[in-house]
Design a protein around this motif. Structure first.
Motif, PDB file in Angstrom:
ATOM      1  N   SER A 527       0.837  -1.197   0.000  1.00 25.67           N
ATOM      2  CA  SER A 527       0.000   0.000   0.000  1.00 25.67           C
ATOM      3  C   SER A 527       0.874   1.249   0.000  1.00 25.67           C
ATOM      4  O   SER A 527       1.967   1.271   0.564  1.00 25.67           O
ATOM      5  N   SER A 528       0.380   2.289  -0.621  1.00 27.48           N
ATOM      6  CA  SER A 528       1.092   3.575  -0.612  1.00 27.48           C
ATOM      7  C   SER A 528       0.904   4.314   0.702  1.00 27.48           C
ATOM      8  O   SER A 528       1.524   5.357   0.906  1.00 27.48           O
ATOM      9  N   PHE A 529       0.053   3.791   1.571  1.00 27.53           N
ATOM     10  CA  PHE A 529      -0.314   4.493   2.793  1.00 27.53           C
ATOM     11  C   PHE A 529       0.117   3.717   4.033  1.00 27.53           C
ATOM     12  O   PHE A 529       0.241   2.493   4.012  1.00 27.53           O
ATOM     13  N   TYR A 530       0.372   4.475   5.077  1.00 28.46           N
ATOM     14  CA  TYR A 530       0.744   3.903   6.369  1.00 28.46           C
ATOM     15  C   TYR A 530      -0.248   2.810   6.756  1.00 28.46           C
ATOM     16  O   TYR A 530      -1.453   3.025   6.645  1.00 28.46           O
ATOM     17  N   PRO A 531       0.206   1.624   7.164  1.00 27.47           N
ATOM     18  CA  PRO A 531       1.580   1.180   7.424  1.00 27.47           C
ATOM     19  C   PRO A 531       2.267   0.475   6.262  1.00 27.47           C
ATOM     20  O   PRO A 531       3.163  -0.320   6.480  1.00 27.47           O
ATOM     21  N   ARG A 532       1.841   0.726   5.027  1.00 31.58           N
ATOM     22  CA  ARG A 532       2.547   0.299   3.813  1.00 31.58           C
ATOM     23  C   ARG A 532       2.569  -1.218   3.613  1.00 31.58           C
ATOM     24  O   ARG A 532       3.526  -1.771   3.106  1.00 31.58           O
ATOM     25  N   GLU A 533       1.496  -1.900   3.966  1.00 36.76           N
ATOM     26  CA  GLU A 533       1.485  -3.356   3.914  1.00 36.76           C
ATOM     27  C   GLU A 533       0.964  -3.899   2.586  1.00 36.76           C
ATOM     28  O   GLU A 533       0.188  -3.252   1.886  1.00 36.76           O
ATOM     29  N   ALA A 534       1.360  -5.127   2.270  1.00 38.56           N
ATOM     30  CA  ALA A 534       0.846  -5.877   1.130  1.00 38.56           C
ATOM     31  C   ALA A 534       0.183  -7.153   1.632  1.00 38.56           C
ATOM     32  O   ALA A 534       0.538  -7.681   2.681  1.00 38.56           O
ATOM     33  N   ILE A 535      -0.790  -7.649   0.855  1.00 39.97           N
ATOM     34  CA  ILE A 535      -1.412  -8.942   1.141  1.00 39.97           C
ATOM     35  C   ILE A 535      -1.230  -9.800  -0.107  1.00 39.97           C
ATOM     36  O   ILE A 535      -2.013  -9.700  -1.055  1.00 39.97           O
ATOM     37  N   PRO A 536      -0.181 -10.614  -0.158  1.00 37.22           N
ATOM     38  CA  PRO A 536       0.144 -11.370  -1.375  1.00 37.22           C
ATOM     39  C   PRO A 536      -1.030 -12.205  -1.883  1.00 37.22           C
ATOM     40  O   PRO A 536      -1.684 -12.923  -1.116  1.00 37.22           O
ATOM     41  N   GLY A 537      -1.299 -12.078  -3.172  1.00 36.56           N
ATOM     42  CA  GLY A 537      -2.323 -12.889  -3.811  1.00 36.56           C
ATOM     43  C   GLY A 537      -3.751 -12.470  -3.553  1.00 36.56           C
ATOM     44  O   GLY A 537      -4.685 -13.057  -4.114  1.00 36.56           O
ATOM     45  N   ARG A 538      -3.972 -11.435  -2.721  1.00 38.54           N
ATOM     46  CA  ARG A 538      -5.339 -11.054  -2.350  1.00 38.54           C
ATOM     47  C   ARG A 538      -6.068 -10.409  -3.536  1.00 38.54           C
ATOM     48  O   ARG A 538      -5.574  -9.482  -4.174  1.00 38.54           O
ATOM     49  N   LEU A 539      -7.257 -10.914  -3.803  1.00 33.29           N
ATOM     50  CA  LEU A 539      -8.144 -10.402  -4.836  1.00 33.29           C
ATOM     51  C   LEU A 539      -9.470 -10.042  -4.192  1.00 33.29           C
ATOM     52  O   LEU A 539     -10.156 -10.912  -3.650  1.00 33.29           O
ATOM     53  N   VAL A 540      -9.814  -8.780  -4.197  1.00 36.37           N
ATOM     54  CA  VAL A 540     -11.078  -8.299  -3.639  1.00 36.37           C
ATOM     55  C   VAL A 540     -12.062  -8.146  -4.789  1.00 36.37           C
ATOM     56  O   VAL A 540     -11.758  -7.492  -5.797  1.00 36.37           O
ATOM     57  N   ILE A 541     -13.236  -8.744  -4.648  1.00 35.71           N
ATOM     58  CA  ILE A 541     -14.180  -8.766  -5.774  1.00 35.71           C
ATOM     59  C   ILE A 541     -15.611  -8.683  -5.264  1.00 35.71           C
ATOM     60  O   ILE A 541     -15.943  -9.223  -4.206  1.00 35.71           O
ATOM     61  N   GLU A 542     -16.465  -7.981  -6.003  1.00 36.26           N
ATOM     62  CA  GLU A 542     -17.859  -7.838  -5.606  1.00 36.26           C
ATOM     63  C   GLU A 542     -18.625  -9.153  -5.788  1.00 36.26           C
ATOM     64  O   GLU A 542     -18.414  -9.896  -6.753  1.00 36.26           O
ATOM     65  N   LYS A 543     -19.534  -9.410  -4.872  1.00 38.73           N
ATOM     66  CA  LYS A 543     -20.321 -10.647  -4.862  1.00 38.73           C
ATOM     67  C   LYS A 543     -21.084 -10.853  -6.161  1.00 38.73           C
ATOM     68  O   LYS A 543     -21.317 -11.990  -6.594  1.00 38.73           O
ATOM     69  N   SER A 544     -21.453  -9.767  -6.793  1.00 41.78           N
ATOM     70  CA  SER A 544     -22.241  -9.846  -8.024  1.00 41.78           C
ATOM     71  C   SER A 544     -21.505 -10.510  -9.175  1.00 41.78           C
ATOM     72  O   SER A 544     -22.109 -10.827 -10.202  1.00 41.78           O
ATOM     73  N   ILE A 545     -20.211 -10.751  -9.030  1.00 46.45           N
ATOM     74  CA  ILE A 545     -19.451 -11.440 -10.061  1.00 46.45           C
ATOM     75  C   ILE A 545     -19.965 -12.868 -10.261  1.00 46.45           C
ATOM     76  O   ILE A 545     -19.823 -13.449 -11.339  1.00 46.45           O
ATOM     77  N   GLY A 546     -20.558 -13.447  -9.198  1.00 48.48           N
ATOM     78  CA  GLY A 546     -21.135 -14.787  -9.286  1.00 48.48           C
ATOM     79  C   GLY A 546     -20.286 -15.853  -8.619  1.00 48.48           C
ATOM     80  O   GLY A 546     -19.059 -15.813  -8.652  1.00 48.48           O
ATOM     81  N   ASP A 547     -20.964 -16.821  -8.007  1.00 45.77           N
ATOM     82  CA  ASP A 547     -20.267 -17.882  -7.277  1.00 45.77           C
ATOM     83  C   ASP A 547     -19.369 -18.709  -8.177  1.00 45.77           C
ATOM     84  O   ASP A 547     -18.293 -19.158  -7.766  1.00 45.77           O
ATOM     85  N   GLY A 548     -19.816 -18.929  -9.404  1.00 46.41           N
ATOM     86  CA  GLY A 548     -19.031 -19.732 -10.319  1.00 46.41           C
ATOM     87  C   GLY A 548     -17.692 -19.105 -10.642  1.00 46.41           C
ATOM     88  O   GLY A 548     -16.654 -19.787 -10.680  1.00 46.41           O
ATOM     89  N   VAL A 549     -17.692 -17.791 -10.874  1.00 48.68           N
ATOM     90  CA  VAL A 549     -16.448 -17.075 -11.161  1.00 48.68           C
ATOM     91  C   VAL A 549     -15.537 -17.103  -9.934  1.00 48.68           C
ATOM     92  O   VAL A 549     -14.321 -17.331 -10.050  1.00 48.68           O
TER      93      VAL A 549
END
Length: 598
Positions: A527-549
């Motif tokens: 992250s560009s912001f304090y505390p500058r952390e990363a979460i490797p592999g994390r994908l945030v996605i809206e539920k409306s994308i569908g369970d199959g996806v």
């Protein structure tokens, strides 16, 4: 396809922003004969009043615009620089290993006011008073407070009362917390802006001279003096858990001014996208395009697993390079020509496989080997750092943020002559630092984007621009200025914009359709912001994308975080066709953004 609202169509002018009042004010400037530059400035100042948890008068703004008169597409750099006293040694002496995410030590020169004034002077047509009057009106007579603003103040009230009493005095007048949808007045800010206008007019001279006088009042007059005094005399609690005074002085303010720059561009399937330079993250958008250019995205479903996986993996590679190579080009040499070259993209593209990457992999640029290794050592991962004190950072959506965090706003305008403006104001949030009582606003916290280690492009140094996440966009099609677009959202800004742009380009969707489709982003990089952390592999996605996806993405190795529908992104966009038809759209997410036009 179904959309939440119509794509706005017209021929006279369109304005779209993250708040309906700002959009309406911008349109009012067009109605009285002003142009896109007048409209954007007026809307930008109103956003400071009605979305104070997202932007304030001491913040910053990069602007990208196209002028019919000059025939040029240009950038206005409204990103202020660090104080003269802002050295790594100075912060280390305070026992810090990161620049705090809030408070006075995180403050750089406020850039937005001068940027708006510079563009207004050189490209607008209306007077200083005309474009400032709506903001003054809403500050003095009140505006209906957004529920999110009221919640932010409520969340911070006890901290304000204990640590930032000037903020408590303004936002909880008489100990009474403001209520959502009731009028809120900021008399001190109204007086500040009114004095700048009145003093400018009293000085005489033409329109341009009055605007320059207002700039002097802010950067070399009573505003700068109040900021200087507040930073010298006030110790403020910040995210380090300690109290610190500020380093910003009146001399720092007086030396700085907004500037014009040539945008960085990239050609993609008939389009040419213009972004700010590597003092921002905009080039990561262009690098992602370079990686995707030879991939058949048009054959993929707009919200299918192939589209999601491919774009996310390309983003991971582009943003890894951001961490290693981007910084203020006045201080460091950024190898943008190499990073955007076809040969470099071809090699990097080979890293996009059928499974999700869980490692951060910056590219290898000859001559930058030592810098690359130093940057990699700075990568922090979730859980490494404990956050204390008031909020910091800039993630925009409810599932990622607390009400302690600040964010950003956005405005796009196209007028009947074809002038275009895209601007992403931010900083100076009500929760970034204590209110300066005589001015009615708080200082920004943009210096948190620096590293306190030597040898990095984003290492702290005096008079240096932080590598901002703010990133407006302007795109030409077949050589003609066509579209402006943007969004709040910190590190997610170029990710969400990219999805909208790709769906528009490859699938022929209109602006509203492109915005309404499910959105997603990665948190794989720091992250560009304090505390500058990363979460490797994390994908945030809206539920409306569908369970199959979602299931398929998990099978491919993504660490998927499914969030509620309509909670990701705050995109707005406007477009002009060759036949003169103007289009505009705004996200339905958070129920604030609106597009208007006729």
């Amino acid at each position: 396809m179904f959309t939440t609202r119509p794509e706005i169509l017209g021929t006279f002018g369109v304005v779209t922003s993250t708040h309906w009042l700002a959009s309406s004010v911008g349109m009012a400037m067009l109605e009285r004969g002003g142009n896109a530059f007048d409209a954007a400035v007026a809307a930008g100042f109103v956003l400071q009043i009605v979305e104070p948890h997202l932007v304030g008068p001491s913040g910053e703004v990069p602007i990208i615009f196209h002028s019919v008169k000059t025939g040029k597409t240009e950038v206005v750099c409204g990103q202020g620089v660090t104080p003269d006293a802002a050295t790594i040694e100075r912060y280390k002496a305070e026992g810090l290993d990161l620049v705090p995410g809030s408070g006075l030590l995180a403050t750089v020169v406020p850039g937005a006011f001068d940027a708006w004034m510079l563009m207004l002077r050189d490209h607008g047509t209306l007077s200083l008073r005309e474009v400032m009057e709506p903001a003054i009106y809403y500050a003095r007579t009140g505006h209906p407070m957004l529920p999110r603003v009221a919640n932010t103040i409520k969340d911070q009230a006890e901290f304000f009362k204990k640590e930032w009493p000037t903020s408590y005095d303004l936002w909880a007048k008489g100990g009474n917390l403001p209520k959502a949808k009731e009028l809120f007045i900021n008399e001190a800010l109204a007086n500040t802006y009114q004095r700048l206008v009145d003093d400018a007019e009293a000085s005489g001279g033409n329109r341009e001279a009055m605007i320059d006088k207002a700039r002097d009042g802010f950067y070399r007059g009573f505003v700068a003096e109040a900021i200087d005094r507040f930073c010298r005399e006030t110790e403020a609690m910040d995210t380090s858990g300690e109290r610190h005074k500020g380093l910003l002085t009146a001399d720092d303010m007086a030396r700085w001014s907004a500037t014009y720059e040539t945008p960085l561009t990239y050609d993609y399937h008939g389009w040419t996208v213009s972004k700010i330079g590597p003092w921002g993250q905009g080039p990561a958008f262009l690098q992602t395009l370079s990686l995707l250019k030879d991939i058949d995205l048009a054959s993929m479903e707009t919200s299918g697993p192939d589209f999601v996986h491919t774009t996310i993996e390309a983003m991971k590679l582009a943003f890894a390079d951001r961490e290693v190579y981007y910084g203020d080009p006045d201080f460091v040499t950024v190898p943008m020509e190499h990073l955007l070259s076809d040969a470099y993209a071809a090699e990097r593209r080979k890293l996009i496989s059928s499974t999700a990457s869980t490692t951060l992999t910056p590219g290898l640029v000859p001559g930058y080997e030592v810098q690359r290794e130093l940057a990699i050592k700075q990568f922090r991962y979730a859980g490494d750092t404990k956050v204390e004190g008031p909020g910091a950072g800039e993630p925009t959506m409810a599932h990622l943020r607390t009400e302690k965090r600040g964010d950003t706003v956005h405005v796009d305008v196209i007028d009947r002559w074809g002038n275009m403006v895209s601007a992403t104001p931010s900083g100076g949030w009500l929760q970034s630092s204590p209110i300066i009582p005589e001015l009615g606003f708080a200082l920004n916290s943009r210096a948190q984007m620096f590293w306190l280690e030597e040898g990095l492009p984003a290492s702290l140094s005096p008079r240096k621009r932080p590598r901002t996440t703010l990133t407006p966009s302007l795109a030409h099609f077949e050589g003609k200025p066509r579209m402006v677009f943007g969004t709040p959202g910190g590190d997610q800004q170029d990710q969400w914009q990219l999805l909208m742009f790709l769906r528009r380009v490859h699938h022929g969707l209109n602006l509203q359709e492109s915005i309404d489709l499910p959105l997603f982003h990665t948190m794989h990089f720091p992250s560009s912001f304090y505390p500058r952390e990363a979460i490797p592999g994390r994908l945030v996605i809206e539920k409306s994308i569908g369970d199959g996806v979602v299931s398929e993405l998990k099978r491919r190795g993504h660490d998927v975080e499914v969030v509620d529908e309509w909670t990701v992104g705050r995109l707005t966009a406007a477009e002009r066709s060759d036949d003169g038809i103007l289009r505009a759209a705004a996200t339905p997410r958070l129920m604030q953004a609106y597009a208007v036009g006729r």
